[in-house]
Design an enzyme around this catalytic site. Structure first.
Site, PDB file in Angstrom:
ATOM      1  N   HIS A 204       2.195  -4.926   5.689  1.00 48.17           N
ATOM      2  CA  HIS A 204       3.250  -5.913   5.439  1.00 48.17           C
ATOM      3  C   HIS A 204       2.668  -7.331   5.412  1.00 48.17           C
ATOM      4  CE1 HIS A 204       5.082  -2.350   7.383  1.00 48.17           C
ATOM      5  NE2 HIS A 204       5.881  -2.467   6.337  1.00 48.17           N
TER       6      HIS A 204
ATOM      7  N   ASP B 140      -1.009   0.386   8.979  1.00 44.14           N
ATOM      8  CA  ASP B 140       0.194   1.048   8.470  1.00 44.14           C
ATOM      9  C   ASP B 140       0.204   1.192   6.952  1.00 44.14           C
ATOM     10  OD1 ASP B 140       0.423  -1.697   8.373  1.00 44.14           O
ATOM     11  OD2 ASP B 140       2.406  -1.794   9.306  1.00 44.14           O
TER      12      ASP B 140
ATOM     13  N   ASP C 297      -2.725  -5.579   7.275  1.00 44.11           N
ATOM     14  CA  ASP C 297      -1.529  -4.794   7.604  1.00 44.11           C
ATOM     15  C   ASP C 297      -0.762  -4.507   6.312  1.00 44.11           C
ATOM     16  OD1 ASP C 297       0.478  -4.353  10.225  1.00 44.11           O
ATOM     17  OD2 ASP C 297       1.570  -4.768   8.367  1.00 44.11           O
TER      18      ASP C 297
ATOM     19  N   TYR D 253       1.703   3.139  12.851  1.00 46.89           N
ATOM     20  CA  TYR D 253       2.778   3.790  13.615  1.00 46.89           C
ATOM     21  C   TYR D 253       2.704   5.303  13.654  1.00 46.89           C
ATOM     22  CZ  TYR D 253       4.297  -0.957  13.309  1.00 46.89           C
ATOM     23  OH  TYR D 253       4.310  -2.325  13.405  1.00 46.89           O
TER      24      TYR D 253
ATOM     25  N   HIS E  12       4.146 -11.417  12.135  1.00 45.22           N
ATOM     26  CA  HIS E  12       5.356 -11.917  11.460  1.00 45.22           C
ATOM     27  C   HIS E  12       5.933 -13.180  12.119  1.00 45.22           C
ATOM     28  CE1 HIS E  12       5.503  -8.618   8.701  1.00 45.22           C
ATOM     29  NE2 HIS E  12       5.629  -7.708   9.656  1.00 45.22           N
TER      30      HIS E  12
HETATM   31 ZN   LIG Z   1       3.062  -3.677   9.161  1.00 48.86          ZN
END
Ligand SMILES: [Zn+2]
Length: 354
Positions: A209, A294, A207, A333, A171
């Site tokens: 995100h 994730d 990922d 996670y 990010h």
């Molecule tokens: Zn993520």
């Protein structure tokens, strides 16, 4: 058969203890914890993976993708915070922001670095979820070094090398950190490959995100293709402001960024198909895979519903591209399944590249 992919490790990646995070003003436990890296490493070692110790690299590899001011801030933030006395008064033992140079606040004037230590964090942090503590700098530096060491292995002839590290990085933009990320390990590795003669690099982010950091860093670049499959930010998911399909790059980088946002609830079929679509236009001499797991059904941080078989299938697709590949750990996670999901993805890559 033992896993044939070397895994790069540093004990220093465990030194970052977020100590929770602040979400909508409330302290919450947070789940980007040191145990993540340990459970992944242990599963991979049990699968027979060869562990390679992280080698130190100079700052120039960081500064090739990040502003010097961001790197300097991260290096000194904890010392400045303690010197200001904040751990005692008001009792905040992590560096966190409280004011941000919102574009509509600073408007025509260029935002300048605030004089107050309390305000400086907001010049660099874009959220309140990414605290800095006593060991954070050492860990984030080690994470970047792990990605660079994996890149060295690939430059030295390894087909695939995996950086088993944290905190994650995808990010982080050139000048701002957030999303539990501090330095963009995948982008650092990609630029390092470029600087050592690899003509075209592709960053593939699976990922859950959006990989907004690499998108931003390489936005106007024709030599680094960036691609991300993720849960649709327009459906209410982090990073909220970025990650839409119409973001395709600009200038020389026009058409060099590909986003595939997916609906919440997407499982193996839709996700693996999206990974295949994501890889179709990748014209690259080497890959950097931002491997977050994730998107898994069990994961608390996303509504995607991918299984270990889905990660294995994605790994096969990545391996089948036949490119030298640096794999960097991003999110994931659920401590109970995290290691087996990463193993499934890496085994898929190993199989796919045979
Ligand atoms: Zn993520």
């Amino acid at each position: 058969m033992p896993l044939g992919i070397p895994i790069v490790w540093s004990d220093r990646c465990l030194l970052h203890e977020p100590g929770g995070e602040v979400w909508i003003g409330v302290p919450i436990p947070g789940d980007e914890v040191p145990a993540r890296a340990v459970v992944i490493r242990d599963v991979l070692v049990a699968a027979g993976a060869h562990v390679v110790e992280t080698q130190a690299h100079g700052d120039e590899a960081l500064l090739a993708v990040h502003d010097a001011a961001l790197v300097d801030f991260l290096r000194t933030a904890w010392d400045r915070w303690t010197a200001a006395g904040f751990p005692d008064d008001p009792g905040q033992n992590r560096v966190v922001p409280y004011i941000f140079p919102h574009p509509a606040l600073v408007e025509a004037s260029a935002a300048t670095i605030p004089a107050a230590t309390s305000a400086r964090t907001g010049f660099y942090a874009f959220d309140t979820m990414t605290p800095i503590g006593a060991g954070t700098w050492e860990a984030i530096r080690a994470a970047a070094d792990a990605a660079l060491t994996a890149a060295d292995l690939v430059l030295g002839g390894a087909r695939i090398a995996y950086a088993c590290t944290r905190p994650p990085g995808h990010h982080v933009t050139r000048g701002a950190y957030g999303g539990s990320c501090y330095l963009n390990n995948a982008a650092i590795a990609a630029q390092y490959l470029r600087d050592r003669g690899v003509p075209r690099v592709g960053i593939v982010d699976i990922d859950a995100h959006h990989g907004n950091g690499a998108q931003s860093i390489f936005w106007e670049r024709a030599d680094v293709f960036t691609a991300s499959v993720h849960v649709d930010p327009a459906a209410g998911w982090f990073p909220h402001f970025l990650g839409l399909a119409e973001e395709t790059g600009s200038g020389e980088g026009t058409g060099m960024n590909l986003n595939l946002p997916l609906a919440p609830g997407t499982g193996d079929d839709g996700w693996v198909e999206a990974v295949e679509t994501l890889l179709t236009p990748v014209q690259a001499d080497a890959l950097v895979v931002a491997l977050g797991v994730d998107a898994a059904e069990e994961d608390p941080e996303s509504p995607l519903r991918v299984s270990a078989a889905g990660f294995r299938a994605a790994g096969r697709l990545l391996g089948a591209l036949g490119r030298p590949t640096v794999v960097v750990q991003e999110g994931g996670y659920d401590l109970a399944t995290l290691g087996s999901l990463v193993l499934a993805a890496l085994e898929g890559m190993d199989e796919g590249s045979d």
